[in-house]
Motif scaffolding. Structure first.
Motif, PDB file in Angstrom:
ATOM      1  N   GLY A 381      19.409   7.039  -7.429  1.00 22.72           N
ATOM      2  CA  GLY A 381      20.462   6.825  -6.442  1.00 22.72           C
ATOM      3  C   GLY A 381      21.521   5.842  -6.904  1.00 22.72           C
ATOM      4  O   GLY A 381      22.724   6.070  -6.720  1.00 22.72           O
ATOM      5  N   THR A 382      21.095   4.739  -7.520  1.00 15.75           N
ATOM      6  CA  THR A 382      22.054   3.742  -7.992  1.00 15.75           C
ATOM      7  C   THR A 382      22.917   4.298  -9.119  1.00 15.75           C
ATOM      8  O   THR A 382      24.122   4.020  -9.199  1.00 15.75           O
ATOM      9  N   SER A 383      22.319   5.100  -9.974  1.00 11.96           N
ATOM     10  CA  SER A 383      23.072   5.708 -11.077  1.00 11.96           C
ATOM     11  C   SER A 383      24.144   6.654 -10.554  1.00 11.96           C
ATOM     12  O   SER A 383      25.283   6.667 -11.047  1.00 11.96           O
ATOM     13  N   ILE A 384      23.791   7.447  -9.552  1.00 12.76           N
ATOM     14  CA  ILE A 384      24.771   8.359  -8.952  1.00 12.76           C
ATOM     15  C   ILE A 384      25.875   7.558  -8.262  1.00 12.76           C
ATOM     16  O   ILE A 384      27.062   7.895  -8.355  1.00 12.76           O
ATOM     17  N   LEU A 385      25.477   6.470  -7.578  1.00 12.69           N
ATOM     18  CA  LEU A 385      26.460   5.631  -6.872  1.00 12.69           C
ATOM     19  C   LEU A 385      27.487   5.054  -7.845  1.00 12.69           C
ATOM     20  O   LEU A 385      28.700   5.125  -7.607  1.00 12.69           O
ATOM     21  N   THR A 386      27.035   4.471  -8.954  1.00  5.82           N
ATOM     22  CA  THR A 386      27.968   3.862  -9.903  1.00  5.82           C
ATOM     23  C   THR A 386      28.807   4.928 -10.615  1.00  5.82           C
ATOM     24  O   THR A 386      29.964   4.676 -10.972  1.00  5.82           O
ATOM     25  N   THR A 387      28.211   6.114 -10.804  1.00  9.84           N
ATOM     26  CA  THR A 387      28.965   7.213 -11.423  1.00  9.84           C
ATOM     27  C   THR A 387      30.134   7.614 -10.532  1.00  9.84           C
ATOM     28  O   THR A 387      31.273   7.751 -11.001  1.00  9.84           O
ATOM     29  N   ILE A 388      29.854   7.801  -9.251  1.00  8.29           N
ATOM     30  CA  ILE A 388      30.916   8.171  -8.310  1.00  8.29           C
ATOM     31  C   ILE A 388      31.927   7.037  -8.190  1.00  8.29           C
ATOM     32  O   ILE A 388      33.151   7.263  -8.142  1.00  8.29           O
ATOM     33  N   GLY A 389      31.426   5.795  -8.158  1.00  6.51           N
ATOM     34  CA  GLY A 389      32.319   4.642  -8.058  1.00  6.51           C
ATOM     35  C   GLY A 389      33.294   4.569  -9.209  1.00  6.51           C
ATOM     36  O   GLY A 389      34.500   4.342  -9.020  1.00  6.51           O
ATOM     37  N   ALA A 390      32.786   4.789 -10.441  1.00  4.26           N
ATOM     38  CA  ALA A 390      33.659   4.764 -11.612  1.00  4.26           C
ATOM     39  C   ALA A 390      34.651   5.929 -11.590  1.00  4.26           C
ATOM     40  O   ALA A 390      35.781   5.802 -12.073  1.00  4.26           O
ATOM     41  N   SER A 391      34.235   7.069 -10.999  1.00  2.00           N
ATOM     42  CA  SER A 391      35.105   8.244 -10.943  1.00  2.00           C
ATOM     43  C   SER A 391      36.321   8.031 -10.057  1.00  2.00           C
ATOM     44  O   SER A 391      37.385   8.609 -10.304  1.00  2.00           O
ATOM     45  N   VAL A 392      36.163   7.217  -9.007  1.00  5.07           N
ATOM     46  CA  VAL A 392      37.257   7.044  -8.045  1.00  5.07           C
ATOM     47  C   VAL A 392      38.053   5.754  -8.273  1.00  5.07           C
ATOM     48  O   VAL A 392      38.966   5.456  -7.512  1.00  5.07           O
ATOM     49  N   LEU A 393      37.710   5.005  -9.328  1.00  4.68           N
ATOM     50  CA  LEU A 393      38.485   3.799  -9.627  1.00  4.68           C
ATOM     51  C   LEU A 393      39.928   4.180  -9.963  1.00  4.68           C
ATOM     52  O   LEU A 393      40.161   5.079 -10.772  1.00  4.68           O
ATOM     53  N   PRO A 394      40.921   3.542  -9.368  1.00  2.00           N
ATOM     54  CA  PRO A 394      42.319   3.844  -9.698  1.00  2.00           C
ATOM     55  C   PRO A 394      42.596   3.607 -11.183  1.00  2.00           C
ATOM     56  O   PRO A 394      42.093   2.655 -11.780  1.00  2.00           O
ATOM     57  N   ALA A 395      43.390   4.504 -11.760  1.00  2.00           N
ATOM     58  CA  ALA A 395      43.699   4.413 -13.190  1.00  2.00           C
ATOM     59  C   ALA A 395      44.366   3.090 -13.538  1.00  2.00           C
ATOM     60  O   ALA A 395      44.144   2.541 -14.620  1.00  2.00           O
ATOM     61  N   SER A 396      45.165   2.543 -12.606  1.00  4.25           N
ATOM     62  CA  SER A 396      45.863   1.283 -12.873  1.00  4.25           C
ATOM     63  C   SER A 396      44.881   0.134 -13.074  1.00  4.25           C
ATOM     64  O   SER A 396      45.102  -0.750 -13.901  1.00  4.25           O
ATOM     65  N   ILE A 397      43.787   0.148 -12.316  1.00  2.00           N
ATOM     66  CA  ILE A 397      42.759  -0.898 -12.453  1.00  2.00           C
ATOM     67  C   ILE A 397      42.030  -0.755 -13.778  1.00  2.00           C
ATOM     68  O   ILE A 397      41.802  -1.732 -14.508  1.00  2.00           O
ATOM     69  N   VAL A 398      41.643   0.477 -14.117  1.00  2.00           N
ATOM     70  CA  VAL A 398      40.913   0.725 -15.368  1.00  2.00           C
ATOM     71  C   VAL A 398      41.752   0.334 -16.577  1.00  2.00           C
ATOM     72  O   VAL A 398      41.274  -0.321 -17.501  1.00  2.00           O
ATOM     73  N   GLN A 399      43.018   0.709 -16.568  1.00  2.00           N
ATOM     74  CA  GLN A 399      43.891   0.434 -17.713  1.00  2.00           C
ATOM     75  C   GLN A 399      44.271  -1.035 -17.841  1.00  2.00           C
ATOM     76  O   GLN A 399      44.701  -1.469 -18.912  1.00  2.00           O
TER      77      GLN A 399
END
Length: 456
Positions: A381-399
């Motif tokens: 469950g935690t792995s799926i949660l962090t996967t989804i979380g990373a998927s929806v992070l705004p590109a501006s924050i990641v970059q």
């Protein structure tokens, strides 16, 4: 092909040239080697000429890697194709740098992988850090991580969103229909099953042509034969951050491959020991290195080929060598590469949605035999949660992050896989876990004894 469906053909059994090419062609069709590069093309919105170059390099890399792996190292009937696990990392690195940095990272990571195989360290690392439950979790999150890409990409395609979703939806439904029809017994069912992806793409492309989304002119002007340009995206660049991320990704890719090897081992009845696994790791590392050197992306042993093997029972490695030769021949045909490159993005994302589901369900299927205790549920469950979380992070924050973190969080698969490994190490198995595992082991031993008794 007198022995087809009549007896099991072992990995060392030689085939005639005709038989090798025939069974190899079946496997190449089932693996749909074009899907990986055209997904990257769709995400990056590459022009047709660059897209055709990437497809050609990928086919060439897959063909060479297949011959290396099946002919000299693992010596199984495996077809090498672009891994879907690499997408997030490749996109993140290209956005922050370029394709040349991706290829440089892959080349160094491939050398590290070869060393891990030569020294036998890889099998030890996998046993300690990526046991069966974690491996299944990683495959599950690959499917989960890829799902948002399909939706976001359909939305981002130029043109009317309603028409784009219509084309993708028709392609997706066609894929389901063809897959179901593939369950029909007999020759007709096998033909439909092997070519289901191609049929769905063809139907989707025909529908898209009615909306003016298909341009065949590049296909008409492309030559029938040409030598692909080596390093079409420039000389490789070596960035330490990209190397670290790609090394981790290649280890995840190897987890995919080992799972496929075990499946083939069980189907063929041939032993897959640690020595053979390490040889396979070396072979895959060499294949990834050569692929990156010529401008292709990392390869993995395609699980979709096992469906063909289950039907034909032909496990001869010479069939895979034949498939590798066919893939190389296809790479030398620019007209075919351009034909693949002009498939509309909406059609690709329709197929891609089905693939995401298939990957996720494959992962869930591989972990269903493990006890769903509180600990294991938390790991999954935690792995799926962090996967989804990373998927929806705004590109501006990641970059805006430092390069290493930017590459890492740009790949939801990296984040989810790291979470699974770390959670598995931190959450020690409790009495409940040991009790369930013990009960499962006793039940398995009892079933084996009953089968042995029945045989006697």
């Amino acid at each position: 092909m007198e022995f087809q469906n009549k007896r099991l053909v072992g990995s060392t059994e030689k085939l005639s040239i005709g038989q090798s090419l025939f069974f190899g062609f079946q496997s190449v069709l089932a693996c749909n080697l074009f899907l990986g590069p055209i997904v990257i093309i769709g995400i990056m919105q590459m022009d047709v000429s660059a897209a055709a170059a990437l497809i050609a390099m990928t086919f060439l890399a897959c063909g060479i890697a297949t011959i290396i792996q099946s002919g000299f190292f693992l010596k199984y009937q495996v077809i090498q194709g672009m891994s879907f696990a690499i997408f997030g990392a490749v996109i993140a690195i290209v956005i922050n740098a370029d394709f040349a940095t991706v290829f440089g990272g892959i080349m160094v990571a491939a050398i590290i992988l070869i060393v891990l195989g030569v020294t036998g360290i890889f099998s030890i690392v996998v046993d300690k850090l990526i046991p069966g439950f974690v491996a299944g979790t990683v495959i599950t999150i690959i499917g989960v991580a890829l799902m948002p890409i399909s939706w976001n990409s359909i939305i981002g395609i130029p043109g009317n969103p309603a028409i784009n979703f219509l084309e993708a939806g028709i392609t997706f439904i066609a894929m389901i229909v063809f897959m179901r029809l593939g369950n029909i017994r007999g020759k007709a069912g096998r033909i439909i099953s092997v070519g289901s992806v191609i049929y769905a793409i063809a139907l989707g492309t025909i529908v898209a042509s009615f909306f003016g989304h298909v341009d065949l002119s590049p296909v008409g002007t492309a030559p029938w034969f040409a030598i692909p340009q080596i390093l079409p995206f420039g000389a490789p660049k070596f960035d330490p951050n990209a190397i670290i991320v790609m090394t981790f990704i290649l280890i995840i890719v190897m987890v995919e491959s080992v799972g496929t090897w075990f499946t083939i081992s069980e189907m063929s009845g041939e032993k897959l020991d640690k020595k053979r696994i390490d040889r396979g790791v070396m072979g895959e590392g060499i294949g990834c290195f050569i692929g990156a050197f010529i401008g292709g992306l990392p390869v993995t042993s395609y699980a979709s080929n096992t469906g063909v093997l289950a039907v034909t029972k032909v496990f001869s490695r010479y069939a895979a060598i034949g498939g590798g030769i066919i893939a190389i021949a296809m790479a030398l045909c620019p007209k075919l590469m351009y034909l693949i490159a002009i498939v509309p993005g909406s059609v690709i994302w329709g197929i891609y949605g089905y693939i995401c589901i298939a990957i996720m369900l494959s992962g869930l299927s591989s972990i269903k035999s493990y006890p769903f205790t509180e600990r294991n549920n938390l790991v999954l469950g935690t792995s799926i949660l962090t996967t989804i979380g990373a998927s929806v992070l705004p590109a501006s924050i990641v970059q805006s992050m430092p390069p290493l973190l930017s590459y890492l969080f740009g790949s939801a698969i990296c984040v989810g896989a790291l979470t699974a490994i770390i959670m598995n190490l931190l959450l020690r198995q409790g009495k409940e876990d040991h009790a369930v595992l013990k009960a499962q082991k006793e039940e398995s031993e009892l079933e084996a004894a009953e089968e042995a008794q029945a045989t006697v």
